[in-house]
Design a protein around this motif. Structure first.
Motif, short mmCIF file in Angstrom:
data_model
loop_
_atom_site.label_atom_id
_atom_site.label_comp_id
_atom_site.label_asym_id
_atom_site.label_seq_id
_atom_site.Cartn_x
_atom_site.Cartn_y
_atom_site.Cartn_z
N UNK A 249 82.14 -54.34 5.29
CA UNK A 249 81.93 -53.55 6.50
C UNK A 249 81.79 -54.49 7.69
N UNK A 250 81.96 -53.93 8.88
CA UNK A 250 81.93 -54.74 10.10
C UNK A 250 81.24 -53.96 11.21
N UNK A 251 81.81 -54.03 12.43
CA UNK A 251 81.12 -53.52 13.61
C UNK A 251 80.84 -52.02 13.55
N UNK A 252 81.79 -51.24 13.08
CA UNK A 252 81.64 -49.78 13.12
C UNK A 252 80.42 -49.32 12.32
N UNK A 253 80.34 -49.77 11.05
CA UNK A 253 79.20 -49.35 10.23
C UNK A 253 77.94 -50.12 10.59
N UNK A 254 78.10 -51.35 11.08
CA UNK A 254 76.91 -52.11 11.51
C UNK A 254 76.21 -51.38 12.65
N UNK A 255 76.98 -50.84 13.60
CA UNK A 255 76.39 -50.07 14.70
C UNK A 255 75.58 -48.89 14.16
N UNK A 256 76.18 -48.17 13.22
CA UNK A 256 75.52 -46.97 12.68
C UNK A 256 74.26 -47.33 11.90
N UNK A 257 74.33 -48.37 11.07
CA UNK A 257 73.18 -48.74 10.26
C UNK A 257 72.02 -49.25 11.12
N UNK A 258 72.33 -50.10 12.09
CA UNK A 258 71.27 -50.63 12.95
C UNK A 258 70.61 -49.52 13.77
N UNK A 259 71.39 -48.55 14.21
CA UNK A 259 70.82 -47.41 14.94
C UNK A 259 69.97 -46.56 14.01
N UNK A 260 70.38 -46.43 12.75
CA UNK A 260 69.60 -45.66 11.77
C UNK A 260 68.25 -46.32 11.51
N UNK A 261 68.25 -47.65 11.40
CA UNK A 261 66.99 -48.37 11.17
C UNK A 261 66.07 -48.24 12.39
N UNK A 262 66.65 -48.28 13.57
CA UNK A 262 65.87 -48.12 14.80
C UNK A 262 65.25 -46.73 14.87
N UNK A 263 66.02 -45.72 14.51
CA UNK A 263 65.53 -44.35 14.52
C UNK A 263 64.43 -44.17 13.46
N UNK A 264 64.61 -44.75 12.29
CA UNK A 264 63.60 -44.64 11.23
C UNK A 264 62.28 -45.27 11.66
N UNK A 265 62.36 -46.38 12.39
CA UNK A 265 61.15 -47.02 12.89
C UNK A 265 60.43 -46.11 13.89
N UNK A 266 61.20 -45.43 14.73
CA UNK A 266 60.60 -44.48 15.68
C UNK A 266 59.88 -43.36 14.95
N UNK A 267 60.49 -42.86 13.87
CA UNK A 267 59.87 -41.79 13.09
C UNK A 267 58.55 -42.26 12.49
N UNK A 268 58.53 -43.46 11.92
CA UNK A 268 57.30 -43.97 11.31
C UNK A 268 56.21 -44.20 12.36
N UNK A 269 56.61 -44.67 13.55
CA UNK A 269 55.63 -44.99 14.59
C UNK A 269 55.13 -43.76 15.33
N UNK A 270 55.93 -42.69 15.34
CA UNK A 270 55.60 -41.51 16.14
C UNK A 270 55.02 -40.36 15.33
N UNK A 271 55.07 -40.46 14.01
CA UNK A 271 54.53 -39.40 13.16
C UNK A 271 53.63 -40.02 12.09
#
Length: 413
Positions: free
Chosen positions: A135-157
């Motif tokens: 995998x390269x840029x396309x899926x890397x963008x999606x995965x890194x955004x998913x990890x960022x969103x998951x961190x927001x969920x853990x920190x906000x709930x």
């Protein structure tokens, strides 16, 4: 290009199906990824294989073609008919694929809502694919955004305020079956994260815990961390008949405990098989109470109801995260198109200034000034148009504009 996710989980597939689809070691996963990328429709792929899910996430040029390739590949490997696979799988594409990915990363799609293992499992899957150029840029963008969103969920709930995993659910089940596990001998086979969590819960409950693993130094390291004892893997045949409590979560592709090594005992034994494929395959009624992953749903359902409010908040965070991801993605695509436009404009400026000098319209000594004049004219002409493209990168016109400009660029290549 499109995002595509084909998902088999505890929600749509039995344990037997998930066992046949699972990929236990990195070499097996790499072979699968190679077969995935053998399709002309698939440019990038990530394989997620855990005890509760087997998913293929890919970036593809043609969704029907990529989907057909994936089902054919999985059917050939597992021996399960394409019709059954298609009937069970959840298939997500584009925005729904990103929504599913974000939900998985935030542990909202897990059997145990709020469990903390899935992010690590996703990171491992991404790292294996990225490091080996699957995998390269396309899926890397999606995965890194998913990890960022998951961190927001853990920190906000408070969804993970009291971390729950399949291992902790299993220990909770044990406590509901045995009045007091304090002082009782418990064997934990395996040294992965599941085994570590199990051992720590058992130690905290006062059990006399032993660690077993094929690789002894790994067992010793885990035993040191959890303040447990070590027992050699070669003693497995006797240990299964001596211990009242047993948890196993290895990466073995075949059962390690079978009828051939099980003997009758005059006490009840409580076994928890947290592996997939399963570690235990027995058919005797030797006062053994065996629980596998799918048997723990009652406690899981209770966990889901207690975290209902946090789940609703988390879904809201995910929704906003998806909007931000596609806005950012549109911006990236727009900038790439604008860059290509200016590159072609500069080439045209160079060609026209050279032609003007060659034909004698401009003296040779003014060559540099002529080139600058052409470039500045084109920049002035393109400025308002590219500014409009940037301004519209976050509204409904983006796809239309980007598509039109991409087509123009291709036609003039």
């Amino acid at each position: 290009m499109h995002y595509l996710n084909i998902s088999f989980t505890h929600k749509n597939s039995t344990m037997q199906i998930r066992e046949k689809l699972s990929h236990k070691d990195d070499d097996d996963k790499k072979k699968c990824l190679e077969r995935l990328l053998s399709s002309t429709h698939i440019s990038e792929a990530i394989l997620i294989s855990t005890c509760n899910r087997m998913e293929v996430l890919c970036n593809c040029s043609d969704i029907p073609g990529a989907t057909e390739h994936i089902f054919n590949m999985l059917s050939n490997r597992s021996g399960i008919s394409i019709e059954e696979l298609e009937g069970r799988a959840d298939v997500f594409d584009d925005s729904s694929a990103i929504h599913h990915l974000f939900s998985v990363a935030a542990s909202l799609d897990s059997m145990v809502i709020g469990e903390t293992q899935i992010v690590g499992q996703l990171k491992d899957a991404f790292r294996l694919s990225y490091d080996n150029q699957f995998c390269s840029k396309k899926l890397a963008r999606a995965m890194k955004s998913a990890f960022k969103c998951a961190a927001k969920v853990r920190n906000s709930t408070d969804i993970s305020s009291k971390p729950v995993s399949m291992a902790s659910v299993a220990v909770a089940k044990l406590k509901s079956l045995v009045d007091d596990i304090s002082g009782k001998k418990a064997l934990v086979i395996g040294t992965g994260e599941m085994s570590e969590i199990t051992a720590k819960h058992l130690v905290n409950a006062g059990a006399d815990v032993y660690i077993m693993n094929r690789t002894k130094h790994k067992a010793e390291a885990l035993a040191l961390e959890c303040k447990c004892k070590v027992i050699n893997f070669e003693e497995l045949a006797s240990a299964v008949n001596d211990f009242e409590i047993l948890f196993t979560a290895t990466s073995s592709s075949e059962p390690i405990i079978t009828d051939s090594i099980i003997n009758a005992r005059d006490f009840d034994r409580y076994w928890f098989d947290l592996a997939l494929p399963r570690d235990i395959n027995y058919n005797k009624g030797e006062r053994i109470h065996l629980y596998v992953i799918d048997d723990l749903k009652i406690i899981v359902d209770e966990n889901m109801s207690s975290r209902e409010h946090a789940s609703r908040v988390a879904h809201g965070i995910i929704g906003r995260g998806i909007v931000e991801f596609f806005e950012w993605l549109n911006t990236q695509d727009t900038e790439q198109i604008i860059k290509e436009i200016y590159q072609r404009a500069n080439i045209a400026a160079k060609e026209e200034s050279t032609r003007a000098i060659k034909n004698g319209y401009i003296p040779k000594e003014y060559e540099e000034e002529a080139l600058k004049l052409c470039e500045q004219t084109l920049k002035r002409f393109l400025h308002n148009m590219t500014a409009s493209m940037r301004n519209s990168s976050q509204d409904a016109q983006t796809e239309l504009l980007s598509g039109a400009m991409s087509a123009i660029i291709k036609e003039n290549n």
